[in-house]
Design an enzyme around this catalytic site. Structure first.
Site, PDB file in Angstrom:
ATOM      1  N   HIS A 206       0.817  -1.220   0.000  1.00  0.00           N
ATOM      2  CA  HIS A 206       0.000   0.000   0.000  1.00  0.00           C
ATOM      3  C   HIS A 206       0.846   1.264   0.000  1.00  0.00           C
ATOM      4  O   HIS A 206       0.349   2.340  -0.297  1.00  0.00           O
ATOM      5  CB  HIS A 206      -0.928   0.001   1.216  1.00  0.00           C
ATOM      6  CG  HIS A 206      -2.014  -1.022   1.098  1.00  0.00           C
ATOM      7  ND1 HIS A 206      -3.318  -0.698   0.809  1.00  0.00           N
ATOM      8  CD2 HIS A 206      -1.975  -2.366   1.190  1.00  0.00           C
ATOM      9  CE1 HIS A 206      -4.035  -1.807   0.738  1.00  0.00           C
ATOM     10  NE2 HIS A 206      -3.249  -2.838   0.970  1.00  0.00           N
TER      11      HIS A 206
ATOM     12  N   ASP B 126       3.552   9.321  -0.782  1.00  0.00           N
ATOM     13  CA  ASP B 126       2.367   8.557  -0.384  1.00  0.00           C
ATOM     14  C   ASP B 126       2.135   7.469  -1.417  1.00  0.00           C
ATOM     15  O   ASP B 126       2.282   7.717  -2.621  1.00  0.00           O
ATOM     16  CB  ASP B 126       1.147   9.510  -0.371  1.00  0.00           C
ATOM     17  CG  ASP B 126       0.149   9.176   0.734  1.00  0.00           C
ATOM     18  OD1 ASP B 126       0.123   8.015   1.169  1.00  0.00           O
ATOM     19  OD2 ASP B 126      -0.593  10.076   1.139  1.00  0.00           O
TER      20      ASP B 126
HETATM   21  C1  GDG Z   1      -2.160   3.791   3.240  1.00  0.00           C
HETATM   22  C2  GDG Z   1      -1.130   4.455   2.322  1.00  0.00           C
HETATM   23  C3  GDG Z   1      -2.789   4.380   0.452  1.00  0.00           C
HETATM   24  C4  GDG Z   1      -8.670   9.702   7.870  1.00  0.00           C
HETATM   25  N1  GDG Z   1      -9.082  10.432   8.921  1.00  0.00           N
HETATM   26  C5  GDG Z   1     -10.336  10.052   9.186  1.00  0.00           C
HETATM   27  C6  GDG Z   1     -10.694   9.059   8.262  1.00  0.00           C
HETATM   28  N2  GDG Z   1      -9.652   8.866   7.469  1.00  0.00           N
HETATM   29  C7  GDG Z   1      -9.662   7.938   6.330  1.00  0.00           C
HETATM   30  C8  GDG Z   1      -9.685   8.690   5.014  1.00  0.00           C
HETATM   31  C9  GDG Z   1      -9.107   7.664   4.066  1.00  0.00           C
HETATM   32  C10 GDG Z   1      -8.138   6.927   4.967  1.00  0.00           C
HETATM   33  O1  GDG Z   1      -8.493   7.179   6.322  1.00  0.00           O
HETATM   34  C11 GDG Z   1      -6.707   7.418   4.765  1.00  0.00           C
HETATM   35  O2  GDG Z   1      -6.234   6.853   3.597  1.00  0.00           O
HETATM   36  P1  GDG Z   1      -4.975   7.397   2.788  1.00  0.00           P
HETATM   37  O3  GDG Z   1      -4.910   6.653   1.525  1.00  0.00           O
HETATM   38  O4  GDG Z   1      -5.159   8.857   2.594  1.00  0.00           O
HETATM   39  O5  GDG Z   1      -3.695   7.197   3.719  1.00  0.00           O
HETATM   40  P2  GDG Z   1      -3.047   6.028   4.686  1.00  0.00           P
HETATM   41  O6  GDG Z   1      -3.846   5.838   5.898  1.00  0.00           O
HETATM   42  O7  GDG Z   1      -1.641   6.443   4.900  1.00  0.00           O
HETATM   43  O8  GDG Z   1      -3.116   4.693   3.811  1.00  0.00           O
HETATM   44  C12 GDG Z   1      -1.830   5.274   1.248  1.00  0.00           C
HETATM   45  C13 GDG Z   1      -3.681   3.597   1.379  1.00  0.00           C
HETATM   46  O9  GDG Z   1      -2.956   2.899   2.393  1.00  0.00           O
HETATM   47  C14 GDG Z   1      -4.534   2.577   0.618  1.00  0.00           C
HETATM   48  O10 GDG Z   1      -3.757   1.722  -0.125  1.00  0.00           O
HETATM   49  O11 GDG Z   1      -3.593   5.190  -0.378  1.00  0.00           O
HETATM   50  O12 GDG Z   1      -0.882   5.839   0.359  1.00  0.00           O
HETATM   51  O13 GDG Z   1      -0.246   5.271   3.085  1.00  0.00           O
HETATM   52  O14 GDG Z   1     -10.076   6.772   3.628  1.00  0.00           O
HETATM   53  O15 GDG Z   1     -10.982   9.086   4.720  1.00  0.00           O
HETATM   54  N3  GDG Z   1     -11.889   8.472   8.243  1.00  0.00           N
HETATM   55  C15 GDG Z   1     -12.793   8.863   9.174  1.00  0.00           C
HETATM   56  N4  GDG Z   1     -12.508   9.805  10.109  1.00  0.00           N
HETATM   57  C16 GDG Z   1     -11.297  10.438  10.141  1.00  0.00           C
HETATM   58  O16 GDG Z   1     -11.076  11.293  10.996  1.00  0.00           O
HETATM   59  N5  GDG Z   1     -13.997   8.303   9.183  1.00  0.00           N
END
Ligand code: GDG
Length: 462
Positions: free
Chosen positions: A156, A364
């Site tokens: 990821h 990322d």
């Molecule tokens: C890893 C990789 C890759 C965040 N704060 C809240 C909340 N979130 C949710 C977001 C989004 C998820 O968490 C974060 O996803 P990201 O992709 O932005 O980042 P990582 O957590 O670092 O994920 C990344 C991912 O895996 C998938 O393969 O894209 O690059 O680092 O869905 O919405 N959700 C809620 N409340 C929050 O306060 N409900």
């Protein structure tokens, strides 16, 4: 169809809507549809001598199997090797890597525990899909125990260039472990290219025309499968009225104010300090923006026991206080910094009510927030996505305003451009972005990866 067995460090609670963390969100969406088994750590650390049997629970079509770890496992495997070595290393942050031999031992020990627990659940015709940097040696552990099933791996997070990877002891072993999978999936072509360079240079592998990696008798598919979101369910959520958000939005509309939104786990890879500085720079460079725009930054707590995360939290609290101290007025607060988790439906409504989605990671894997922001916009009056060129999502989302997250002035200028962009241009960009995230949604991610894993199809042959 063979039964799918998914393994990841943590198993998301499928009965709950709100999950922070991209892996949990992406996988929950995909598994709910196809059904199968999901195995992982239950989040508990207990004291035990003999490894306990996995605990089995049903959640709709998904069977969840979880195991506890010990305090020592938690410290050495999770906080240690996974989050103080691999996470910074794979995000190109050699300065933050804290390597200890005990961490590596803990990492191997826990991967062996996962393998033992899986053996009691597996059937001969299962296909196994292992996720992320915590579990790179798991296929090798399973093979040592005689598993013949097809095993896939999805990373990821980014995969670094060989020169960076080579800074960690036992890097060759790590990549040899990767070669025990049948399919290795990456978010971007850059990540896949980095692995290909490493195996050519360090393991003497041959990359075949169809992209397969040949290592002696073994052939491994290394492909690029950018993760997507469940677009329709996100659109639905964003369209549902949310009273609290609507009252706020109404107040802002009356005052003629706009909102920039950032949503991230509070991680040093997400570029948060320079994001805040860029917002302050916007107010400096364009004084007319003062009192007419605010930044809402939601920063969800994560890995708080790792020192680098304590530091970044302090830095951000100080910075947001500084910016507010400098620019705020009795009836306008420029930065609203929220250190907490917001329910998923409120998040969707907040994205929709914000004129700019500001996503500026330093590095990322993909970044799902960028895709969620696009999904939440209305075609009548869409907002603008300002996106770091170092997010995997930038390989796809060309119609966003692409910025350099290390260049505060560049980000400030693009914020201004986003806030003053004519409607027609916003709609054109939104249309193209929406089409892209619909084409490459969560289902597409699952299907393309599974055709490689089940049918051995490479992208070059499909
Ligand atoms: C890893 C990789 C890759 C965040 N704060 C809240 C909340 N979130 C949710 C977001 C989004 C998820 O968490 C974060 O996803 P990201 O992709 O932005 O980042 P990582 O957590 O670092 O994920 C990344 C991912 O895996 C998938 O393969 O894209 O690059 O680092 O869905 O919405 N959700 C809620 N409340 C929050 O306060 N409900």
């Amino acid at each position: 169809m063979n039964r799918l067995v998914v393994v990841s460090n943590r198993v998301a609670d499928l009965t709950k809507g709100a999950q922070a963390g991209g892996l949990a969100v992406g996988l929950a969406d995909s598994l709910r549809e196809r059904g199968g088994v999901w195995m992982g750590w239950d989040g508990q650390s207990l004291k035990y001598e003999e490894q306990p049997e996995p605990r089995i629970r049903k959640a709709g079509e998904v069977t969840q199997a979880t195991i506890p770890l010990t305090d020592q496992d938690y410290a050495e495997y999770y906080l240690g090797f996974a989050n103080s070595v691999l996470w910074p290393l794979f995000h190109y942050r050699l300065d933050l890597v804290e390597y200890k031999t005990a961490f590596l031992e803990g990492y191997r020990r826990v991967n062996a525990k996962f393998a033992n627990a899986l053996l009691s659940v597996l059937r001969p015709d299962d296909v196994i899909w292992i996720h992320d940097y915590h579990l790179i040696p798991l296929a090798a552990e399973l093979r040592q125990r005689g598993c013949k099933q097809r095993i896939g791996f999805f990373l990821h997070i980014p995969f670094p260039p060989p020169e960076i990877l080579a800074a960690v002891p036992r890097h060759r072993w790590l990549v040899e472990c990767l070669m025990e999978f049948d399919v290795i999936g990456f978010q971007t072509l850059t990540d896949r290219g980095n692995l290909q360079h490493y195996v050519e240079d360090h393991l003497g592998c041959e990359i075949q025309e169809d992209g397969r990696i040949k290592l002696g008798e073994r052939e491994v598919i290394a492909g690029c499968y950018p993760i997507g979101i469940d677009v329709e369910s996100f659109v639905e959520m964003a369209e549902k009225p949310n009273d609290e958000v609507q009252i706020e939005t109404h107040r802002r509309d009356i005052l003629g104010r706009r909102q920039i939104i950032g949503v991230d786990r509070l991680d040093y890879t997400k570029g948060l300090p320079d994001r805040l500085r860029a917002f302050a720079r916007l107010l400096e460079l364009y004084p007319e923006m003062r009192k007419s725009v605010a930044l809402m930054q939601i920063a969800t707590p994560t890995r708080e026991e790792v020192e680098a995360y304590v530091d970044i939290r302090k830095e951000l609290e100080a910075l947001s206080g500084e910016i507010n101290g400098r620019f705020a007025d009795f009836n306008w607060t420029p930065v609203r910094y929220i250190h907490g988790t917001v329910p998923r439906d409120a998040l969707a409504a907040l994205y929709r009510a914000s004129q700019v989605g500001f996503v500026t990671p330093l590095r990322d894997g993909m970044n799902l927030v960028a895709k969620e922001y696009v999904a939440a916009q209305s075609m009548d009056n869409p907002g603008v996505l300002v996106l770091s060129k170092f997010a995997g999502a930038a390989e796809d989302l060309h119609e966003a305003l692409i910025v350099n997250p290390y260049d505060v002035d560049d980000m400030a200028r693009n914020l201004c451009r986003a806030l003053t962009m004519p409607m027609e241009e916003r709609q054109e960009r939104q249309k193209a972005l929406m089409q892209r995230i619909r084409e490459r949604d969560a289902r597409h991610w699952l299907n393309t990866f599974m055709s490689a894993l089940e049918k051995g199809e490479t992208q070059e042959t499909t």
